[in-house]
Structure formats: C-alpha cells, structure tokens
Scaffold this active site. Structure first.
Site, PDB file in Angstrom:
ATOM      1  N   ALA A  63       5.160  58.175  32.251  1.00  0.00           N
ATOM      2  CA  ALA A  63       3.929  57.373  32.219  1.00  0.00           C
ATOM      3  C   ALA A  63       3.956  56.399  31.044  1.00  0.00           C
ATOM      4  O   ALA A  63       4.477  56.719  29.970  1.00  0.00           O
ATOM      5  CB  ALA A  63       2.734  58.305  32.097  1.00  0.00           C
TER       6      ALA A  63
ATOM      7  N   GLY B  66       6.930  61.811  33.809  1.00  0.00           N
ATOM      8  CA  GLY B  66       6.782  61.307  35.180  1.00  0.00           C
ATOM      9  C   GLY B  66       8.074  60.740  35.745  1.00  0.00           C
ATOM     10  O   GLY B  66       8.280  60.748  36.967  1.00  0.00           O
TER      11      GLY B  66
ATOM     12  N   GLU C 202       9.673  63.648  37.109  1.00  0.00           N
ATOM     13  CA  GLU C 202       8.914  64.131  38.274  1.00  0.00           C
ATOM     14  C   GLU C 202       9.237  63.306  39.525  1.00  0.00           C
ATOM     15  O   GLU C 202       9.311  63.834  40.634  1.00  0.00           O
ATOM     16  CB  GLU C 202       7.412  64.110  37.975  1.00  0.00           C
TER      17      GLU C 202
ATOM     18  N   GLU D 200       5.720  66.778  28.404  1.00  0.00           N
ATOM     19  CA  GLU D 200       4.278  66.501  28.293  1.00  0.00           C
ATOM     20  C   GLU D 200       3.543  67.375  27.286  1.00  0.00           C
ATOM     21  O   GLU D 200       2.652  66.903  26.590  1.00  0.00           O
ATOM     22  CB  GLU D 200       3.610  66.638  29.674  1.00  0.00           C
TER      23      GLU D 200
HETATM   24  N1  COA Z   1       5.451  54.376  27.572  1.00  0.00           N
HETATM   25  C1  COA Z   1       5.377  53.148  27.057  1.00  0.00           C
HETATM   26  N2  COA Z   1       6.379  52.591  26.344  1.00  0.00           N
HETATM   27  C2  COA Z   1       7.464  53.341  26.150  1.00  0.00           C
HETATM   28  C3  COA Z   1       7.594  54.641  26.638  1.00  0.00           C
HETATM   29  C4  COA Z   1       6.521  55.173  27.402  1.00  0.00           C
HETATM   30  N3  COA Z   1       6.575  56.383  27.961  1.00  0.00           N
HETATM   31  N4  COA Z   1       8.793  55.141  26.266  1.00  0.00           N
HETATM   32  C5  COA Z   1       9.385  54.169  25.567  1.00  0.00           C
HETATM   33  N5  COA Z   1       8.600  53.090  25.477  1.00  0.00           N
HETATM   34  C6  COA Z   1       8.870  51.823  24.813  1.00  0.00           C
HETATM   35  C7  COA Z   1       9.063  52.017  23.313  1.00  0.00           C
HETATM   36  O1  COA Z   1       7.812  52.080  22.648  1.00  0.00           O
HETATM   37  C8  COA Z   1       9.846  50.780  22.978  1.00  0.00           C
HETATM   38  O2  COA Z   1       8.995  49.672  22.947  1.00  0.00           O
HETATM   39  P1  COA Z   1       8.998  48.684  21.652  1.00  0.00           P
HETATM   40  O3  COA Z   1      10.361  48.075  21.678  1.00  0.00           O
HETATM   41  O4  COA Z   1       7.904  47.735  21.958  1.00  0.00           O
HETATM   42  O5  COA Z   1       8.772  49.559  20.467  1.00  0.00           O
HETATM   43  C9  COA Z   1      10.751  50.596  24.209  1.00  0.00           C
HETATM   44  O6  COA Z   1      10.129  51.324  25.264  1.00  0.00           O
HETATM   45  C10 COA Z   1      12.134  51.184  24.029  1.00  0.00           C
HETATM   46  O7  COA Z   1      11.986  52.506  23.578  1.00  0.00           O
HETATM   47  P2  COA Z   1      12.812  53.064  22.330  1.00  0.00           P
HETATM   48  O8  COA Z   1      12.207  54.370  21.921  1.00  0.00           O
HETATM   49  O9  COA Z   1      12.956  52.020  21.282  1.00  0.00           O
HETATM   50  O10 COA Z   1      14.219  53.265  23.027  1.00  0.00           O
HETATM   51  P3  COA Z   1      15.234  54.451  22.882  1.00  0.00           P
HETATM   52  O11 COA Z   1      16.382  54.123  23.773  1.00  0.00           O
HETATM   53  O12 COA Z   1      15.538  54.737  21.446  1.00  0.00           O
HETATM   54  O13 COA Z   1      14.492  55.750  23.465  1.00  0.00           O
HETATM   55  C11 COA Z   1      13.235  57.035  25.039  1.00  0.00           C
HETATM   56  C12 COA Z   1      14.068  55.769  24.803  1.00  0.00           C
HETATM   57  C13 COA Z   1      12.715  56.961  26.463  1.00  0.00           C
HETATM   58  C14 COA Z   1      14.120  58.261  24.885  1.00  0.00           C
HETATM   59  C15 COA Z   1      12.086  57.123  24.002  1.00  0.00           C
HETATM   60  O14 COA Z   1      11.419  55.872  23.990  1.00  0.00           O
HETATM   61  C16 COA Z   1      11.056  58.184  24.285  1.00  0.00           C
HETATM   62  O15 COA Z   1      11.277  59.347  23.978  1.00  0.00           O
HETATM   63  N6  COA Z   1       9.904  57.782  24.845  1.00  0.00           N
HETATM   64  C17 COA Z   1       8.772  58.663  25.076  1.00  0.00           C
HETATM   65  C18 COA Z   1       8.891  59.241  26.436  1.00  0.00           C
HETATM   66  C19 COA Z   1       7.888  60.330  26.697  1.00  0.00           C
HETATM   67  O16 COA Z   1       7.466  61.096  25.856  1.00  0.00           O
HETATM   68  N7  COA Z   1       7.532  60.400  27.955  1.00  0.00           N
HETATM   69  C20 COA Z   1       6.661  61.418  28.452  1.00  0.00           C
HETATM   70  C21 COA Z   1       5.553  60.806  29.174  1.00  0.00           C
HETATM   71  S1  COA Z   1       4.468  62.072  29.703  1.00  0.00           S
END
Ligand code: COA
Length: 269
Positions: free
Chosen positions: A75, A120, A123, A143
């Site tokens: 999400a 998600g 999922e 989550e």
């Molecule tokens: N929603 C919105 N934006 C998200 C996102 C999410 N779930 N996950 C990542 N992003 C954004 C980051 O904020 C970043 O944006 P920015 O450049 O404006 O700061 C961009 O996507 C890239 O993410 P970044 O963390 O810099 O890349 P990464 O390759 O180092 O890591 C992930 C990627 C997906 C591993 C990491 O972003 C992450 O753990 N995200 C959270 C995911 C999460 O907890 N999801 C569960 C949802 S219930």
C-alpha cells in the site's frame, strides 16, 4: 518522456500492458515509488484485468513490477497518511476486490517477483496461481510493524500456502525472507538468476499454452473453490467445473487431435 503542447510531460501509465502472443504482462509502473499500490494504481490494474478477462485467446496473465528493485512495496503509505478512515476502508475494499479479481481471473495468473514484494505487494502475489522469483526477491507481510495487519487476504492465503504455524511466525514477526527461504517454504515455486526471470516465466507460459484455455479456467476454479471443503463437496465442485467444458468445441478438438495424431488447435470455445 516527450512533452505535450502545454509543455507538460504526460503521466506515464500506472500499468504497462505488454502483449506477447497469448500472454499478457501487466507491469506495475511506479518504479520511483517502489511500485506502491496507490488508489489509482489499484484501479488501473483492476481495469486492465477486467479488459483482459474477455479475451478468449489468452493463455495467461503475468504480473510484474517496473524497474529492477521492487515487485511492489505494498500500500502507498504516503497516500495512506492523508486518507480519512472511510477512505482507508474504501481502499481496503478496492484492494480486496483487486486481489479477488486475480483469484477469479479465468486464466492462470503468474507473479514474476523480482526485488521486494511487501505487504499488499505480496498479497497480490499470493492471489496469483504461480509465483516465480529471481534471486533478488524478498518478501514479507510486514504490516504488524506498522501497527496494522495484512488486509488483502494475507492472513488467510499465507496460512493456506505454507501452513498456519509458519504463517503465524512470518506475519507476527513481519520478518522479511529472501528468495531461497521463500522457495523452501513453498511461497514461490522456482527461483532463477535475475537475468533469467522473464525467460523462466515465458517457458512456464509456453507449457500453459499447450492446454485448452477453457480447461485452464475450469481446473483453476475447481482447485480454488474446492480447497478446504469436505472431500465430498470438493468433488462435487470438480464435477460441476468439468460439466462446464463437456460441451465445448475445445473438448471435441482435443479428442480429435489425439486420434489424428496432431497438435490440437484450441479456440477457447
Ligand atoms: N508507499 C509509498 N512510498 C513508498 C513505499 C510505500 N509502501 N515504499 C517505498 N516508497 C518510496 C520511498 O519512500 C522512496 O521514495 P522517495 O524517493 O520519495 O523517498 C521510494 O519509494 C524508493 O524507496 P527506497 O526505500 O528509497 O528504496 P529501497 O530500494 O531502498 O527500498 C523498499 C525499497 C520497498 C524495500 C523500502 O522502500 C520499504 O521497505 N518500503 C516500505 C514497504 C512497507 O513497509 N510496505 C508495507 C505496506 S503495508
């Protein structure tokens, strides 16, 4: 990207649709936001699936993420921050409907997982019929670390896939696992080197292409609808699914082709 006549670059599509013969690739296209599931992306993916559902010549749909780092980070947490509770409830309904549309899609849906599939994003992959991954893949239902729980079927589908004990361990810790662990736990059916994922998916889809498309739909439905039911009920469901193809042209074509020692030419009718 080319600018339009107002000097503004048009928004790229949120879902890229790539048709490769009888296979449609739907690519989540927000690589700068880790392919996070915004409301608009969820709506776009639902619309593309609905449009494809009527294509009789389709063998399979593949879901993948754009860029080389993420399948989907789940999400859109930034969008979520600005949502009211009612908007959040509506989003959960929309995401749930998307996941259901994947499960109900009348052809196999394959998840091609490269990079992270979180929340998600995982999922969505869990609702697919087959999951293939490359070595860069990682996945989590993380989550609880955000103070919430999986809300698009994750608590149920993960338990059905890999058993209640492992599902509890993974969901209650929110632990992220790598591709090799996912393979060991049965979350994905194959892991290949990163450059080989597309070829592995194409090879799976070419195997699916040997099947009658109506048979694919009926077999998928029989497995999904029968799973978890008492055996008698499940067998009745299998029989009802068989009934739907008994009068099809494809069924006659399969029998004729066998007798004539030639490959069948299925038309999805
Ligand atoms: N929603 C919105 N934006 C998200 C996102 C999410 N779930 N996950 C990542 N992003 C954004 C980051 O904020 C970043 O944006 P920015 O450049 O404006 O700061 C961009 O996507 C890239 O993410 P970044 O963390 O810099 O890349 P990464 O390759 O180092 O890591 C992930 C990627 C997906 C591993 C990491 O972003 C992450 O753990 N995200 C959270 C995911 C999460 O907890 N999801 C569960 C949802 S219930």
């Amino acid at each position: 990207m080319a600018e339009n006549k107002n000097g503004i670059a048009p928004n790229p599509p949120l879902v890229l649709v790539e048709r490769k013969g009888a296979v449609a690739w739907l690519v989540l296209n927000r690589p700068d936001a880790a392919n996070a599931l915004s409301r608009a992306l969820v709506a776009a993916l639902r619309a593309e699936l609905a449009a494809l559902a009527g294509h009789a010549d389709l063998t399979a749909v593949v879901l993948a993420g754009a860029g080389d780092k993420t399948f989907s980070a789940g999400a859109d947490l930034k969008e979520r921050l600005g949502m009211t509770l009612d908007e959040t409830r509506a989003f959960l309904d929309e995401l749930g409907a998307l996941v259901q549309a994947i499960e109900d899609f009348p052809r196999p849906v394959v998840a091609a997982i490269s990079g992270a599939a979180l929340g998600g994003g995982l999922e969505i992959a869990l609702a697919c019929d087959v999951r293939l991954a490359d070595e860069s893949a990682s996945m989590a239902l993380s989550e609880v670390r955000l103070g919430i729980i999986p809300g698009a079927g994750g608590t149920q589908r993960l338990a059905r896939l890999c058993g209640i004990a492992l599902a509890k361990e993974l969901i209650l810790t929110g632990r992220r696992i790598d591709a090799a662990t996912a393979l060991k736990l049965g979350l994905v059916s194959k892991v290949v080197a990163k450059p080989d994922l597309r070829a592995a998916v194409a090879s799976l889809c070419s195997e699916l292409a040997a099947a009658g498309p109506l048979a694919l739909a009926a077999a998928k439905r029989a497995i999904d609808k029968g799973f978890g039911r008492p055996l008698g009920e499940a067998l009745a469901i299998e029989r009802a699914c068989y009934e739907t193809i008994l009068t099809s042209e494809d069924r006659n074509e399969g029998l004729r082709a066998f007798a004539e020692k030639r490959p069948p030419r299925y038309r999805g009718k």
